[in-house]
Design a protein around this motif. Structure first.
Motif, PDB file in Angstrom:
ATOM      1  N   TYR A  10     -68.223  -1.719  35.095  1.00 45.61           N
ATOM      2  CA  TYR A  10     -67.672  -0.477  35.638  1.00 45.61           C
ATOM      3  C   TYR A  10     -67.525  -0.721  37.133  1.00 45.61           C
ATOM      4  CZ  TYR A  10     -67.574   4.278  37.501  1.00 45.61           C
ATOM      5  OH  TYR A  10     -67.234   5.428  38.192  1.00 45.61           O
ATOM      6  N   VAL A  11     -66.292  -0.729  37.600  1.00 45.01           N
ATOM      7  CA  VAL A  11     -66.043  -0.982  39.023  1.00 45.01           C
ATOM      8  C   VAL A  11     -65.181   0.150  39.562  1.00 45.01           C
ATOM      9  CG1 VAL A  11     -65.124  -2.587  40.747  1.00 45.01           C
ATOM     10  CG2 VAL A  11     -66.091  -3.472  38.618  1.00 45.01           C
ATOM     11  N   ARG A  12     -65.644   0.778  40.611  1.00 47.05           N
ATOM     12  CA  ARG A  12     -64.895   1.887  41.182  1.00 47.05           C
ATOM     13  C   ARG A  12     -64.771   1.660  42.689  1.00 47.05           C
ATOM     14  NH1 ARG A  12     -63.777   7.717  40.281  1.00 47.05           N
ATOM     15  NH2 ARG A  12     -62.931   8.314  42.310  1.00 47.05           N
ATOM     16  N   ALA A  13     -63.531   1.587  43.147  1.00 49.76           N
ATOM     17  CA  ALA A  13     -63.305   1.499  44.601  1.00 49.76           C
ATOM     18  C   ALA A  13     -63.426   2.906  45.171  1.00 49.76           C
ATOM     19  CB  ALA A  13     -61.922   0.933  44.877  1.00 49.76           C
ATOM     20  N   ILE A  14     -64.217   3.070  46.215  1.00 52.61           N
ATOM     21  CA  ILE A  14     -64.436   4.398  46.806  1.00 52.61           C
ATOM     22  C   ILE A  14     -63.675   4.471  48.126  1.00 52.61           C
ATOM     23  CG2 ILE A  14     -66.172   6.048  47.607  1.00 52.61           C
ATOM     24  CD1 ILE A  14     -68.220   4.495  45.876  1.00 52.61           C
ATOM     25  N   GLU A  15     -62.776   5.418  48.174  1.00 53.43           N
ATOM     26  CA  GLU A  15     -61.937   5.583  49.374  1.00 53.43           C
ATOM     27  C   GLU A  15     -62.797   6.038  50.554  1.00 53.43           C
ATOM     28  OE1 GLU A  15     -58.321   5.124  51.119  1.00 53.43           O
ATOM     29  OE2 GLU A  15     -58.607   4.886  48.959  1.00 53.43           O
ATOM     30  N   LEU A  16     -62.742   5.297  51.639  1.00 53.10           N
ATOM     31  CA  LEU A  16     -63.511   5.679  52.830  1.00 53.10           C
ATOM     32  C   LEU A  16     -62.620   6.456  53.790  1.00 53.10           C
ATOM     33  CD1 LEU A  16     -65.381   2.319  53.587  1.00 53.10           C
ATOM     34  CD2 LEU A  16     -66.408   4.434  52.784  1.00 53.10           C
ATOM     35  N   PRO A  17     -63.173   7.425  54.526  1.00 55.45           N
ATOM     36  CA  PRO A  17     -62.370   8.110  55.545  1.00 55.45           C
ATOM     37  C   PRO A  17     -61.819   7.095  56.554  1.00 55.45           C
ATOM     38  CG  PRO A  17     -64.483   9.194  55.255  1.00 55.45           C
ATOM     39  CD  PRO A  17     -64.547   7.928  54.470  1.00 55.45           C
ATOM     40  N   ILE A  19     -75.290 -20.723  33.588  1.00 52.91           N
ATOM     41  CA  ILE A  19     -74.360 -19.645  33.946  1.00 52.91           C
ATOM     42  C   ILE A  19     -73.676 -19.116  32.681  1.00 52.91           C
ATOM     43  CG2 ILE A  19     -72.211 -19.128  35.188  1.00 52.91           C
ATOM     44  CD1 ILE A  19     -73.161 -21.205  37.283  1.00 52.91           C
ATOM     45  N   ASP A  20     -73.629 -17.786  32.571  1.00 53.03           N
ATOM     46  CA  ASP A  20     -72.923 -17.134  31.466  1.00 53.03           C
ATOM     47  C   ASP A  20     -71.459 -16.973  31.903  1.00 53.03           C
ATOM     48  OD1 ASP A  20     -71.846 -15.432  29.595  1.00 53.03           O
ATOM     49  OD2 ASP A  20     -73.609 -14.127  29.480  1.00 53.03           O
ATOM     50  N   ASP A  21     -70.649 -17.966  31.548  1.00 56.55           N
ATOM     51  CA  ASP A  21     -69.263 -18.000  32.053  1.00 56.55           C
ATOM     52  C   ASP A  21     -68.447 -16.803  31.597  1.00 56.55           C
ATOM     53  OD1 ASP A  21     -69.415 -20.354  33.555  1.00 56.55           O
ATOM     54  OD2 ASP A  21     -69.353 -21.547  31.718  1.00 56.55           O
ATOM     55  N   ARG A  22     -68.615 -16.409  30.336  1.00 54.10           N
ATOM     56  CA  ARG A  22     -67.788 -15.306  29.799  1.00 54.10           C
ATOM     57  C   ARG A  22     -68.059 -14.011  30.536  1.00 54.10           C
ATOM     58  NH1 ARG A  22     -68.117 -14.769  23.507  1.00 54.10           N
ATOM     59  NH2 ARG A  22     -66.896 -12.933  24.020  1.00 54.10           N
ATOM     60  N   LYS A  23     -69.323 -13.689  30.688  1.00 57.09           N
ATOM     61  CA  LYS A  23     -69.677 -12.442  31.383  1.00 57.09           C
ATOM     62  C   LYS A  23     -69.276 -12.527  32.861  1.00 57.09           C
ATOM     63  CE  LYS A  23     -73.518  -9.234  32.078  1.00 57.09           C
ATOM     64  NZ  LYS A  23     -74.934  -8.948  31.850  1.00 57.09           N
ATOM     65  N   SER A  24     -69.504 -13.683  33.464  1.00 59.66           N
ATOM     66  CA  SER A  24     -69.149 -13.859  34.880  1.00 59.66           C
ATOM     67  C   SER A  24     -67.649 -13.646  35.071  1.00 59.66           C
ATOM     68  CB  SER A  24     -69.529 -15.261  35.358  1.00 59.66           C
ATOM     69  OG  SER A  24     -70.883 -15.505  35.130  1.00 59.66           O
ATOM     70  N   ASP A  25     -66.845 -14.252  34.209  1.00 58.65           N
ATOM     71  CA  ASP A  25     -65.376 -14.117  34.332  1.00 58.65           C
ATOM     72  C   ASP A  25     -64.946 -12.666  34.132  1.00 58.65           C
ATOM     73  OD1 ASP A  25     -65.310 -16.773  34.746  1.00 58.65           O
ATOM     74  OD2 ASP A  25     -64.623 -17.329  32.733  1.00 58.65           O
ATOM     75  N   ARG A  26     -65.555 -12.024  33.130  1.00 65.60           N
ATOM     76  CA  ARG A  26     -65.198 -10.642  32.826  1.00 65.60           C
ATOM     77  C   ARG A  26     -65.454  -9.733  34.039  1.00 65.60           C
ATOM     78  NH1 ARG A  26     -68.504 -10.360  28.263  1.00 65.60           N
ATOM     79  NH2 ARG A  26     -69.724  -8.682  29.163  1.00 65.60           N
ATOM     80  N   PHE A  27     -66.609  -9.857  34.630  1.00 61.53           N
ATOM     81  CA  PHE A  27     -66.955  -9.010  35.784  1.00 61.53           C
ATOM     82  C   PHE A  27     -66.114  -9.382  37.004  1.00 61.53           C
ATOM     83  CE2 PHE A  27     -70.633  -6.117  35.281  1.00 61.53           C
ATOM     84  CZ  PHE A  27     -70.886  -6.299  33.921  1.00 61.53           C
ATOM     85  N   MET A  60     -62.605  -8.001  36.634  1.00 63.01           N
ATOM     86  CA  MET A  60     -62.580  -6.547  36.827  1.00 63.01           C
ATOM     87  C   MET A  60     -62.706  -6.185  38.306  1.00 63.01           C
ATOM     88  SD  MET A  60     -62.304  -3.553  35.634  1.00 63.01           S
ATOM     89  CE  MET A  60     -62.645  -3.363  33.888  1.00 63.01           C
ATOM     90  N   MET A  61     -63.608  -6.866  38.989  1.00 63.35           N
ATOM     91  CA  MET A  61     -63.806  -6.574  40.422  1.00 63.35           C
ATOM     92  C   MET A  61     -62.560  -6.945  41.226  1.00 63.35           C
ATOM     93  SD  MET A  61     -67.809  -7.744  40.732  1.00 63.35           S
ATOM     94  CE  MET A  61     -68.113  -7.385  42.452  1.00 63.35           C
ATOM     95  N   LEU A  62     -61.974  -8.097  40.906  1.00 66.67           N
ATOM     96  CA  LEU A  62     -60.756  -8.509  41.620  1.00 66.67           C
ATOM     97  C   LEU A  62     -59.615  -7.527  41.348  1.00 66.67           C
ATOM     98  CD1 LEU A  62     -60.833 -12.394  41.068  1.00 66.67           C
ATOM     99  CD2 LEU A  62     -61.181 -11.195  43.234  1.00 66.67           C
ATOM    100  N   SER A  63     -59.522  -7.067  40.084  1.00 64.85           N
ATOM    101  CA  SER A  63     -58.431  -6.154  39.737  1.00 64.85           C
ATOM    102  C   SER A  63     -58.559  -4.815  40.463  1.00 64.85           C
ATOM    103  CB  SER A  63     -58.382  -5.940  38.221  1.00 64.85           C
ATOM    104  OG  SER A  63     -59.463  -5.125  37.840  1.00 64.85           O
ATOM    105  N   LYS A  64     -59.790  -4.479  40.857  1.00 65.43           N
ATOM    106  CA  LYS A  64     -59.997  -3.219  41.596  1.00 65.43           C
ATOM    107  C   LYS A  64     -59.892  -3.427  43.108  1.00 65.43           C
ATOM    108  CE  LYS A  64     -60.962  -0.551  38.055  1.00 65.43           C
ATOM    109  NZ  LYS A  64     -60.277   0.703  37.733  1.00 65.43           N
TER     110      LYS A  64
END
Lengths: 345, 224
Positions: free
Chosen positions: A221-228, A163-171, A174-178
């Motif tokens: 790159y993580v983007r939350a998309i607003e759903l109707p 497991i690539d811990d650094r990359k896993s943590d980074r992603f 980011m996903m949690l922050s979004k």
């Protein structure tokens, strides 16, 4: 003991008969229903129908009975037969009052198949996330794979199986922050280097919120998309068409068909009537003016013409495809890739 | 005590074949792993993983019918000579219920077969888990399980046919057995049997009941 054995043997015989008799009957007696090749023509505002006539010759008609020559047929479907029109020197300057070039047609044309066989199939729990902005023209496959767990995203280096811990943590961070809540409910991507560009994945998180996730210059790159409001998405289909107009198509729990536009992330509902991708297959042949949408339903094949700009329903056509197969026990079906006993009508 | 004696008798009958079956089964599994290792060393781990993820390759397709033939041959070795030399009658005269004696014989063969298959699976797991992520080696192992169940089914169904005293019924049983074995090879898609595996395992073990029907007909003196 012997009584139990006899009952078991009897059950086996009954099951084998329920399986074999319908399958032999269906193999020899049932011929598949043949439906003609059909495309909507925005030029004449009708469905154009290509089929074999009684003398085995091709007939070119529209759905109201109007007949055409082969050349006329090419002309009423200029976006489909554009290569033939270019070869003949007959490609028009404008179509439906809009100035077009062959390049415009080429870029805006797309085909999309959605099959229950792809959805109802065993999945390997690891996928690849390509680099979307490598700076090179050609895409390259990454040297790692990822899995979505209950608590994050894990990247595994293929060369070392670690497991690539650094990359896993980074992603993951980011996903949690979004606002992404693990695990993912659904995801759709097209991890291949045989495409023009990469949009990564669209994912529904555990709360069925929609996210767009890709890797750009090694970063998440993580983007939350607003759903109707009240839209509960069920299935996602990433597009990555040459036109770059859409990010993905979606279906909701009520069977409505939606598009997510790529640049604005705008979500728009199409007027394609109810569609269940887990049981019905869909083929979309799209161009800059319209989409011809074919949906194979239980006893009919439905064609819908959809306006490519506002996704409204222009016209529809239905061919009856009655199911004449004998019901019986089956282990496989055309609706999924699983082997299990089920009674099929 | 009598059960132990039956086990010993079965061991004497099948030991050389078992050694051959074990070598064959492990040999094929080992060869499949060598092919994986060759891809790994020639083209790298990335190629191996990508081919599995994108093309659904599992690299062990050559094993598909090996368990089937191993199981079928074990039943032939265990039951056909005994039927041919009419020595099966002697087994039925032992001071033990006939159904228990046949159950002991089938249990012996089944355990031998399961042990053979387990060793093959252990060999594959031992190598694959060192070079593949758990999702990928599980994908391969789960895809092979229907084939190993087919091996057990082939053993039990062949035993049923072998113990049947008349040729007419042997042919009918053979046709039924072929149809039942077809169920284990309905789809080449990896992991397509996952949800069916528990039920399939129970049904497979239940095929041992069929031999009791042949036993009853044998004891009733049915003949061609």
């Amino acid at each position: 003991m012997i009584r139990t054995c006899k009952i078991f043997f009897g059950c086996l015989i009954v099951l084998l008969l329920l399986w074999q008799i319908p399958s032999i009957y269906n193999f020899f007696a049932v011929k598949p229903t043949d439906t003609p090749f059909t495309l909507y023509s925005s030029v004449v505002g009708k469905f154009a129908v290509l089929q074999h006539g009684e003398d085995k010759k091709m007939t070119y008609k529209d759905h109201t009975g109007g007949e055409y020559t082969e050349d006329q047929f090419d002309s009423i479907l200029p976006t489909f037969y554009y290569r033939q029109l270019i070869t003949d020197g007959r490609f028009p300057d404008s179509i439906c009052g809009r100035a077009v070039t062959p390049r415009d047609v080429q870029i805006s044309n797309f085909n999309m198949r959605i099959s229950p066989l792809d959805l109802n199939a065993p999945k390997i729990g690891v996928q690849q996330l390509l680099e979307s902005m490598s700076g090179r023209v050609d895409l390259t496959l990454p040297d790692d794979v990822f899995r979505i767990t209950d608590s994050g995203i894990e990247f595994v280096k293929m060369a070392t199986n670690e497991i690539d811990d650094r990359k896993s943590d980074r992603f993951t961070e980011m996903m949690l922050s979004k606002g992404f809540v693990f695990p993912a409910y659904r995801m759709s991507g097209n991890p291949t280097d045989r495409k023009e560009y990469d949009e990564g994945y669209v994912m529904l998180d555990a709360n069925r919120k929609l996210f767009h996730i890709k890797q750009t210059v090694g970063r998440a790159y993580v983007r939350a998309i607003e759903l109707p409001k009240d839209l509960v998405v069920e299935h996602l289909f990433i597009t990555e068409f040459p036109s770059r107009k859409w990010l993905c198509f979606m279906t909701d729990v009520e069977g409505n068909f939606w598009v997510v536009e790529r640049d604005s992330y705008a979500i728009k509902r199409t007027e394609i009537p109810q569609f269940n991708p887990e049981a019905e297959s869909m083929l979309i042949i799209g161009n800059m003016f319209d989409w011809t949408v074919r949906v194979n339903r239980a006893n009919e094949q439905c064609y819908y013409a959809i306006n490519a700009d506002d996704y409204t329903l222009i016209d529809s056509l239905t061919y009856s495809t009655p199911n004449k197969t004998m019901p019986g026990l089956k282990f496989t079906t055309t609706k999924d890739k699983f082997v299990k006993p089920r009674f099929v009508n | 005590m009598m059960i132990k004696a039956i086990f010993y008798k079965e061991w004497i009958k099948t030991r050389w074949y078992w050694l051959l079956a074990l070598l064959l089964s492990i040999g094929f599994a080992g060869y499949a792993m060598l092919r994986v290792a060759r891809v790994y060393s020639m083209k790298g781990a990335e190629h191996l993983w990508i081919v599995m993820i994108q093309r659904d390759a599992i690299f062990v397709d050559l094993l598909q019918f090996v368990p089937l033939f191993v199981g079928l041959a074990l039943a032939l070795v265990q039951f056909v000579p005994e039927m041919h030399h009419k020595s099966f009658k002697l087994t039925l005269h032992l001071p033990i219920r006939a159904t228990r004696a046949v159950t002991a014989m089938l249990s012996f063969g089944s355990v031998l077969l399961i042990a053979t298959f387990a060793l093959s699976l252990a060999l594959m797991w031992g190598y694959l888990q060192s070079v593949l992520a758990p999702e990928l080696w599980q994908h391969i192992i789960l895809s092979t399980l229907p084939w190993y169940l087919a091996g057990l089914a082939a053993y039990l169904l062949t035993a049923w046919i072998s113990l049947e005293p008349t040729w007419k019924h042997r042919v009918i049983n053979g046709v039924i057995a072929l149809l039942l074995l077809r169920i284990y090879f309905m789809s080449p898609a990896p992991e397509s049997y996952n949800s069916f595996l528990p039920l399939l395992a129970v049904v497979t073990l239940s095929y041992s009941l069929l031999s009791m029907l042949s036993l009853t007909r044998f004891r009733d003196g049915r003949q061609d």
